[in-house]
Design a protein around this motif. Sequence first.
Motif, mmCIF file in Angstrom:
data_model
loop_
_atom_site.group_PDB
_atom_site.id
_atom_site.type_symbol
_atom_site.label_atom_id
_atom_site.label_comp_id
_atom_site.label_asym_id
_atom_site.label_seq_id
_atom_site.Cartn_x
_atom_site.Cartn_y
_atom_site.Cartn_z
ATOM 1 N N TRP A 160 0.929 -1.125 0.081
ATOM 2 C CA TRP A 160 0.018 0.129 -0.017
ATOM 3 C C TRP A 160 0.901 1.296 0.118
ATOM 4 O O TRP A 160 2.046 1.268 0.709
ATOM 5 C CB TRP A 160 -0.814 0.001 1.222
ATOM 6 C CG TRP A 160 -1.530 -1.182 1.583
ATOM 7 C CD1 TRP A 160 -2.705 -1.893 0.749
ATOM 8 C CD2 TRP A 160 -1.029 -2.310 2.455
ATOM 9 N NE1 TRP A 160 -3.091 -2.858 1.529
ATOM 10 C CE2 TRP A 160 -2.258 -3.030 2.469
ATOM 11 C CE3 TRP A 160 -0.237 -2.332 3.281
ATOM 12 C CZ2 TRP A 160 -1.957 -4.453 3.119
ATOM 13 C CZ3 TRP A 160 -0.022 -3.593 4.067
ATOM 14 C CH2 TRP A 160 -0.774 -4.679 4.034
ATOM 15 N N VAL A 167 -0.706 3.881 0.781
ATOM 16 C CA VAL A 167 -1.617 4.789 1.937
ATOM 17 C C VAL A 167 -2.732 3.953 2.482
ATOM 18 O O VAL A 167 -3.082 3.011 1.903
ATOM 19 C CB VAL A 167 -2.152 6.147 1.178
ATOM 20 C CG1 VAL A 167 -3.067 5.931 0.344
ATOM 21 C CG2 VAL A 167 -2.842 7.339 2.390
ATOM 22 N N GLY A 168 -2.731 3.971 3.639
ATOM 23 C CA GLY A 168 -4.082 3.428 4.429
ATOM 24 C C GLY A 168 -4.686 4.471 5.061
ATOM 25 O O GLY A 168 -4.499 5.480 5.661
ATOM 26 N N LEU A 173 -11.597 7.254 2.005
ATOM 27 C CA LEU A 173 -11.072 5.881 1.567
ATOM 28 C C LEU A 173 -11.491 5.870 -0.055
ATOM 29 O O LEU A 173 -10.684 5.499 -0.849
ATOM 30 C CB LEU A 173 -11.582 4.592 2.089
ATOM 31 C CG LEU A 173 -11.185 3.134 1.757
ATOM 32 C CD1 LEU A 173 -9.598 2.947 1.990
ATOM 33 C CD2 LEU A 173 -11.912 2.387 2.531
ATOM 34 N N LEU A 214 -9.499 8.474 -2.211
ATOM 35 C CA LEU A 214 -8.088 7.964 -2.554
ATOM 36 C C LEU A 214 -7.979 6.802 -3.514
ATOM 37 O O LEU A 214 -7.220 6.918 -4.406
ATOM 38 C CB LEU A 214 -7.441 7.454 -1.325
ATOM 39 C CG LEU A 214 -6.907 8.497 -0.243
ATOM 40 C CD1 LEU A 214 -6.825 7.856 1.325
ATOM 41 C CD2 LEU A 214 -5.521 8.866 -0.879
ATOM 42 N N ARG A 215 -9.118 6.034 -3.672
ATOM 43 C CA ARG A 215 -9.346 4.985 -4.439
ATOM 44 C C ARG A 215 -9.546 5.713 -5.714
ATOM 45 O O ARG A 215 -9.043 5.040 -6.781
ATOM 46 C CB ARG A 215 -10.281 3.814 -3.998
ATOM 47 C CG ARG A 215 -10.054 3.004 -2.755
ATOM 48 C CD ARG A 215 -10.882 2.213 -2.525
ATOM 49 N NE ARG A 215 -10.516 1.180 -1.673
ATOM 50 C CZ ARG A 215 -11.128 0.285 -0.659
ATOM 51 N NH1 ARG A 215 -12.445 0.655 -0.712
ATOM 52 N NH2 ARG A 215 -10.838 -0.508 -0.066
ATOM 53 N N LEU A 274 -3.116 4.246 -6.942
ATOM 54 C CA LEU A 274 -2.899 4.324 -5.747
ATOM 55 C C LEU A 274 -3.264 2.683 -5.002
ATOM 56 O O LEU A 274 -4.571 2.282 -5.746
ATOM 57 C CB LEU A 274 -3.212 5.033 -4.601
ATOM 58 C CG LEU A 274 -2.673 6.478 -4.553
ATOM 59 C CD1 LEU A 274 -3.818 7.120 -3.769
ATOM 60 C CD2 LEU A 274 -1.279 6.520 -4.365
ATOM 61 N N THR A 275 -2.477 2.083 -4.372
ATOM 62 C CA THR A 275 -2.981 0.719 -3.746
ATOM 63 C C THR A 275 -3.265 1.305 -2.221
ATOM 64 O O THR A 275 -2.333 1.653 -1.757
ATOM 65 C CB THR A 275 -2.004 -0.214 -3.544
ATOM 66 O OG1 THR A 275 -1.590 -0.770 -5.124
ATOM 67 C CG2 THR A 275 -2.422 -1.440 -2.903
ATOM 68 N N VAL A 276 -4.535 1.129 -1.841
ATOM 69 C CA VAL A 276 -5.035 1.897 -0.699
ATOM 70 C C VAL A 276 -5.485 0.731 0.292
ATOM 71 O O VAL A 276 -6.086 0.217 0.318
ATOM 72 C CB VAL A 276 -6.096 2.858 -0.959
ATOM 73 C CG1 VAL A 276 -6.586 3.576 0.222
ATOM 74 C CG2 VAL A 276 -5.949 3.809 -1.979
ATOM 75 N N ASP A 332 -7.619 -0.360 3.470
ATOM 76 C CA ASP A 332 -8.616 -0.322 4.247
ATOM 77 C C ASP A 332 -8.232 -0.922 5.612
ATOM 78 O O ASP A 332 -8.299 -2.157 5.763
ATOM 79 C CB ASP A 332 -10.001 -0.849 3.170
ATOM 80 C CG ASP A 332 -11.266 -0.626 4.092
ATOM 81 O OD1 ASP A 332 -11.030 -0.428 5.193
ATOM 82 O OD2 ASP A 332 -12.251 -1.356 3.748
#
Length: 257
Positions: free
Chosen positions: A167, A169-170, A185, A188-189, A194-196, A198
């Motif tokens: 990720w 960012v989370g 969330l 950001l998606r 990005l690989t976000v 959750d």
Amino acid sequence: MSGNIALLGADDPSPIVTKNPEGSSSFLLIGDHAGNRIPSVLGDMGLEPGERTRHIAWDIGVARLGELLSTALDAVFVQQVYSRLVIDCNRDPDAADAMPAVSDGTPVPANAALDETRRAARIAAIHTPYQTAIGAEIARRRAKGRPTILIALHSFTPVMRGYARPWQVGILYDDGDPTFAQALLTALRDEGDLTVGDNEPYRMDLIDYTIPRHAYPDRLPYAEIEVRQDLIDDEAGCRDWCDRLVRVLGAASIAMG
């Protein structure tokens, strides 16, 4: 040593730095692990220099990212400047890992045999003033009829125990009112590149302290943002992520109506 211990000396800074205290934004930015200072009375805590600057000691990049966001959003930023190895301000102060004897495999000699007096000194000098400052800022805003969206800024190491974290960012959330965190969330998606995470790389749960203490009881909107440290470990990265977070925080606010 017995009795009261003065943890912070005359040359030690206040544990709290507040940037842009008159900021007009509804966002209230906080940094539980923004600094890696060690009170002079603790020396180097028995740690090599490299250990005092890696992720076990603080959230790399958060201080600068928070400063930039504070300016860009016109938001108040309350940050805590001492190392999380001295005391972790995102833990219940009575928890064992609030002053860890070992962190990510690294022994912390100064924490190996803390008695209650020494633990109490760290709580009184750092943890309590920081949490009090956040509560006071929320109360001040409430008294003026100003809304608050509480945003906790954190960062995470790219590799943990041999596992490369995918990720960038989370977003962490749990109880209280998680609606804003979920909108963030989604925003950001929607960025598309990005690989976000959750509730990744960590879940927000009963281990966390600051957001649950200040946001849950009155159902303040909130989000805990975790940015991967290699993306904000220099000025250019912090500026890029400031721009991105300004954009997605705005989008989440619009989605919330």
